[in-house]
Scaffold this active site. Sequence first.
Site, PDB file in Angstrom:
ATOM      1  CE  LYS A 138      -4.402  -1.197   2.183  1.00  0.00           C
ATOM      2  NZ  LYS A 138      -5.308  -0.965   3.331  1.00  0.00           N
ATOM      3  CD  GLU A 180      -0.381   0.060  12.426  1.00  0.00           C
ATOM      4  OE1 GLU A 180      -1.264  -0.802  12.549  1.00  0.00           O
ATOM      5  OE2 GLU A 180      -0.513   1.084  11.697  1.00  0.00           O
ATOM      6  CE  LYS A 222       0.866  -4.656   5.709  1.00  0.00           C
ATOM      7  NZ  LYS A 222       0.704  -3.242   5.798  1.00  0.00           N
ATOM      8  CD  GLU A 232      -7.913  -2.858   2.041  1.00  0.00           C
ATOM      9  OE1 GLU A 232      -7.313  -2.767   3.106  1.00  0.00           O
ATOM     10  OE2 GLU A 232      -8.121  -1.876   1.306  1.00  0.00           O
ATOM     11  NE  ARG A 242      -3.243  -4.724   2.472  1.00  0.00           N
ATOM     12  CZ  ARG A 242      -2.117  -4.466   1.846  1.00  0.00           C
ATOM     13  NH1 ARG A 242      -1.871  -5.049   0.690  1.00  0.00           N
ATOM     14  NH2 ARG A 242      -1.236  -3.627   2.349  1.00  0.00           N
ATOM     15  CG  ASN A 246      -8.114  -0.223   7.483  1.00  0.00           C
ATOM     16  OD1 ASN A 246      -8.884   0.696   7.704  1.00  0.00           O
ATOM     17  ND2 ASN A 246      -7.010  -0.055   6.779  1.00  0.00           N
ATOM     18  CG  HIS A 249      -6.081   1.690  10.578  1.00  0.00           C
ATOM     19  ND1 HIS A 249      -5.761   0.693  11.460  1.00  0.00           N
ATOM     20  CD2 HIS A 249      -4.892   2.153  10.104  1.00  0.00           C
ATOM     21  CE1 HIS A 249      -4.442   0.543  11.521  1.00  0.00           C
ATOM     22  NE2 HIS A 249      -3.893   1.419  10.708  1.00  0.00           N
ATOM     23  CG  HIS A 253      -6.800   6.316   8.634  1.00  0.00           C
ATOM     24  ND1 HIS A 253      -6.991   5.464   7.569  1.00  0.00           N
ATOM     25  CD2 HIS A 253      -5.517   6.168   9.013  1.00  0.00           C
ATOM     26  CE1 HIS A 253      -5.847   4.819   7.325  1.00  0.00           C
ATOM     27  NE2 HIS A 253      -4.949   5.227   8.189  1.00  0.00           N
ATOM     28  CG  HIS A 265      -0.468   5.516  11.631  1.00  0.00           C
ATOM     29  ND1 HIS A 265      -1.649   5.854  11.006  1.00  0.00           N
ATOM     30  CD2 HIS A 265      -0.380   4.156  11.559  1.00  0.00           C
ATOM     31  CE1 HIS A 265      -2.235   4.743  10.551  1.00  0.00           C
ATOM     32  NE2 HIS A 265      -1.484   3.701  10.882  1.00  0.00           N
TER      33      HIS A 265
HETATM   34  N1  LIG Z   1       1.432   1.435   3.684  1.00  0.00           N
HETATM   35  C1  LIG Z   1       1.007   0.826   4.751  1.00  0.00           C
HETATM   36  O1  LIG Z   1       0.581  -0.341   4.726  1.00  0.00           O
HETATM   37  C2  LIG Z   1       1.061   1.544   6.064  1.00  0.00           C
HETATM   38  C3  LIG Z   1       0.900   0.826   7.247  1.00  0.00           C
HETATM   39  C4  LIG Z   1       0.972   1.511   8.444  1.00  0.00           C
HETATM   40  C5  LIG Z   1       1.219   2.876   8.469  1.00  0.00           C
HETATM   41  N2  LIG Z   1       1.384   3.523   7.299  1.00  0.00           N
HETATM   42  C6  LIG Z   1       1.703   4.949   7.295  1.00  0.00           C
HETATM   43  O2  LIG Z   1       2.974   5.112   7.913  1.00  0.00           O
HETATM   44  C7  LIG Z   1       3.053   6.418   8.476  1.00  0.00           C
HETATM   45  C8  LIG Z   1       3.560   6.342   9.894  1.00  0.00           C
HETATM   46  O3  LIG Z   1       4.845   5.773   9.894  1.00  0.00           O
HETATM   47  P1  LIG Z   1       5.924   6.210  11.007  1.00  0.00           P
HETATM   48  O4  LIG Z   1       5.301   6.114  12.338  1.00  0.00           O
HETATM   49  O5  LIG Z   1       7.139   5.477  10.707  1.00  0.00           O
HETATM   50  O6  LIG Z   1       6.035   7.763  10.747  1.00  0.00           O
HETATM   51  P2  LIG Z   1       7.147   8.729  10.131  1.00  0.00           P
HETATM   52  O7  LIG Z   1       7.643   8.282   8.835  1.00  0.00           O
HETATM   53  O8  LIG Z   1       6.511  10.058  10.222  1.00  0.00           O
HETATM   54  O9  LIG Z   1       8.354   8.616  11.159  1.00  0.00           O
HETATM   55  C9  LIG Z   1       8.176   9.042  12.477  1.00  0.00           C
HETATM   56  C10 LIG Z   1       9.311   9.991  12.908  1.00  0.00           C
HETATM   57  O10 LIG Z   1      10.483   9.229  13.133  1.00  0.00           O
HETATM   58  C11 LIG Z   1      11.600   9.838  12.498  1.00  0.00           C
HETATM   59  N3  LIG Z   1      12.529   8.749  12.209  1.00  0.00           N
HETATM   60  C12 LIG Z   1      12.469   7.841  11.221  1.00  0.00           C
HETATM   61  N4  LIG Z   1      13.445   6.938  11.354  1.00  0.00           N
HETATM   62  C13 LIG Z   1      14.151   7.294  12.442  1.00  0.00           C
HETATM   63  C14 LIG Z   1      15.270   6.729  13.097  1.00  0.00           C
HETATM   64  N5  LIG Z   1      15.808   5.573  12.694  1.00  0.00           N
HETATM   65  N6  LIG Z   1      15.779   7.364  14.185  1.00  0.00           N
HETATM   66  C15 LIG Z   1      15.193   8.494  14.650  1.00  0.00           C
HETATM   67  N7  LIG Z   1      14.106   9.071  14.078  1.00  0.00           N
HETATM   68  C16 LIG Z   1      13.597   8.463  12.982  1.00  0.00           C
HETATM   69  C17 LIG Z   1      10.984  10.513  11.306  1.00  0.00           C
HETATM   70  O11 LIG Z   1      11.825  11.519  10.827  1.00  0.00           O
HETATM   71  C18 LIG Z   1       9.682  11.036  11.882  1.00  0.00           C
HETATM   72  O12 LIG Z   1       9.880  12.250  12.539  1.00  0.00           O
HETATM   73  C19 LIG Z   1       1.675   6.994   8.375  1.00  0.00           C
HETATM   74  O13 LIG Z   1       1.614   7.888   7.300  1.00  0.00           O
HETATM   75  C20 LIG Z   1       0.789   5.801   8.114  1.00  0.00           C
HETATM   76  O14 LIG Z   1      -0.371   6.135   7.418  1.00  0.00           O
HETATM   77  C21 LIG Z   1       1.313   2.902   6.111  1.00  0.00           C
HETATM   78  O1  LIG Z   2      -1.854  -2.879   5.019  1.00  0.00           O
HETATM   79  C1  LIG Z   2      -3.048  -2.684   5.263  1.00  0.00           C
HETATM   80  O2  LIG Z   2      -3.938  -3.147   4.550  1.00  0.00           O
HETATM   81  C2  LIG Z   2      -3.458  -1.877   6.427  1.00  0.00           C
HETATM   82  O3  LIG Z   2      -4.616  -1.538   6.568  1.00  0.00           O
HETATM   83  C3  LIG Z   2      -2.379  -1.505   7.397  1.00  0.00           C
HETATM   84  C4  LIG Z   2      -2.647  -0.216   8.156  1.00  0.00           C
HETATM   85  O4  LIG Z   2      -1.961  -0.340   9.394  1.00  0.00           O
HETATM   86  C5  LIG Z   2      -2.073   1.012   7.479  1.00  0.00           C
HETATM   87  O5  LIG Z   2      -2.170   2.117   8.332  1.00  0.00           O
HETATM   88  C6  LIG Z   2      -2.605   1.350   6.102  1.00  0.00           C
HETATM   89  O6  LIG Z   2      -1.866   2.407   5.551  1.00  0.00           O
HETATM   90  C7  LIG Z   2      -4.042   1.781   6.108  1.00  0.00           C
HETATM   91  O7  LIG Z   2      -4.462   1.777   4.816  1.00  0.00           O
HETATM   92  P1  LIG Z   2      -5.767   2.486   4.276  1.00  0.00           P
HETATM   93  O8  LIG Z   2      -6.104   1.668   3.087  1.00  0.00           O
HETATM   94  O9  LIG Z   2      -6.810   2.446   5.350  1.00  0.00           O
HETATM   95  O10 LIG Z   2      -5.366   3.846   3.931  1.00  0.00           O
HETATM   96 ZN   LIG Z   3      -1.853   1.599  10.397  1.00  0.00          ZN
END
Ligand SMILES: NC(=O)c1ccc[n+]([C@@H]2O[C@H](COP(=O)([O-])OP(=O)(O)OC[C@H]3O[C@@H](n4cnc5c(N)ncnc54)[C@H](O)[C@@H]3O)[C@@H](O)[C@H]2O)c1
Ligand SMILES: O=C(O)C(=O)C[C@@H](O)[C@H](O)[C@H](O)COP(=O)(O)O
Ligand SMILES: [Zn+2]
Length: 363
Positions: A138, A180, A222, A232, A242, A246, A249, A253, A265
């Site tokens: 995603k 998570e 995961k 999904e 999948r 969520n 969420h 969200h 998050h």
């Molecule tokens: N694609 C998916 O399936 C999925 C799943 C869960 C969450 N997400 C998304 O992920 C994001 C949240 O991820 P996150 O919590 O990693 O947030 P983030 O990327 O904002 O990182 C959090 C903070 O940690 C800092 N940071 C990163 N690596 C570091 C390190 N090694 N040492 C010190 N600081 C560091 C960053 O600069 C930032 O300030 C959200 O946008 C959420 O929607 C996506």
């Molecule tokens: O991978 C997934 O599927 C998830 O829902 C994981 C979530 O933890 C994650 O935050 C994801 O980015 C949410 O996706 P969204 O489709 O609700 O935007």
């Molecule tokens: Zn999430």
Amino acid sequence: MAEVEVRAERPYRVQIGAGALSGLPELLQGARRVAILHAGVMADRAHTVAHELAADGLQTTCIEVPDGEGAKTGEVLLHCWDRLAEAGLTRSDVVVGLGGGATTDLAGFVAASWLRGVGFVSIPTTVLAMVDAAVGGKTGINITAGKNLVGAFHEPLGVLCDLDLLVGLPEREVSSGLAEVVKCGFIADERILELVEQDPAEARDVTSVRFATLVRRAVQVKAQTVSTDLREATSSADRVGREALNYGHTLGHAIEAAQHFTWRHGEAISIGMVFAAEVSHRLAGLAADDVARHRRLLSQVGLPTAYNAADWNQLRATMSLDKKARGDQLRMVGLRRMGEVTIVDSPPEQVLLECWQALDPGA
Ligand SMILES: NC(=O)c1ccc[n+]([C@@H]2O[C@H](COP(=O)([O-])OP(=O)(O)OC[C@H]3O[C@@H](n4cnc5c(N)ncnc54)[C@H](O)[C@@H]3O)[C@@H](O)[C@H]2O)c1
Ligand SMILES: O=C(O)C(=O)C[C@@H](O)[C@H](O)[C@H](O)COP(=O)(O)O
Ligand SMILES: [Zn+2]
């Protein structure tokens, strides 16, 4: 080094352990140019990696993106496309995302959209990104109306979870990522919950064996979940695909949007999971003890479980844009019991309001 396979259209491996970063050159075979999108906090690391790859004959470009959710915007996306054009990145080349989940979500979407799709390697540097964001394909950005409303499914060539990169990660970020991890415990792997309950302090120590086990088990949940339902597409009350990931969420969200994407998050999702547990108790048979266990466990890893800092009607309107909604019908992920997920279809508004009120710190 632990390895977990994701059985996607093109299967790939998630490598977990100290030193996993050294697996990068193997994933770049066939590429001539590599663009490394990184958060500011990873600038030194990105430049070191770029120098090493350049020594192997690759043309490298480092693109620094804004911190956190500031990376997941249309403006940043446009900027990255311009930089890829300057670098002459072709379809045989690769985008690397090095950073937290916000960076890897953006980088993945840049890779998905550039030339309609180029190779992507994810190098997560937060707990949250390792156990969740970097795995499963995603990708996307936020808009004012809501979280991740624009994006694509785009599987990486591989994911490198180098646990060494977590040393020095602020405690608040560790807790956010554990949201998570605990989610995976609630929906699929009760052993995760036991591992946290046995020693919450050690569970939060990124150098401990317990922590490494938690990361591996969460990645396994995961990987297994996305392997059976990558896009999904599967969903019914008795066979949730999948969408199970969520859990928490729908409200989580909406809280992130209400807080203008300034919250962690995992903190928003923690509150969202307590809300989902309250809904599950009323509509899906989840025991009251398990609702209490949600609050206890999430607090043990340093996460908030109460909230009243936004207007319910505004949150409820944002929830209607949740990707699980169909037409006017709100659909939430619920639990019948720990590890048994269901879909709660069209929950009555009065029940939602009651569950919201149960989140009030004074309740
Ligand atoms: N694609 C998916 O399936 C999925 C799943 C869960 C969450 N997400 C998304 O992920 C994001 C949240 O991820 P996150 O919590 O990693 O947030 P983030 O990327 O904002 O990182 C959090 C903070 O940690 C800092 N940071 C990163 N690596 C570091 C390190 N090694 N040492 C010190 N600081 C560091 C960053 O600069 C930032 O300030 C959200 O946008 C959420 O929607 C996506
Ligand atoms: O991978 C997934 O599927 C998830 O829902 C994981 C979530 O933890 C994650 O935050 C994801 O980015 C949410 O996706 P969204 O489709 O609700 O935007
Ligand atoms: Zn999430």
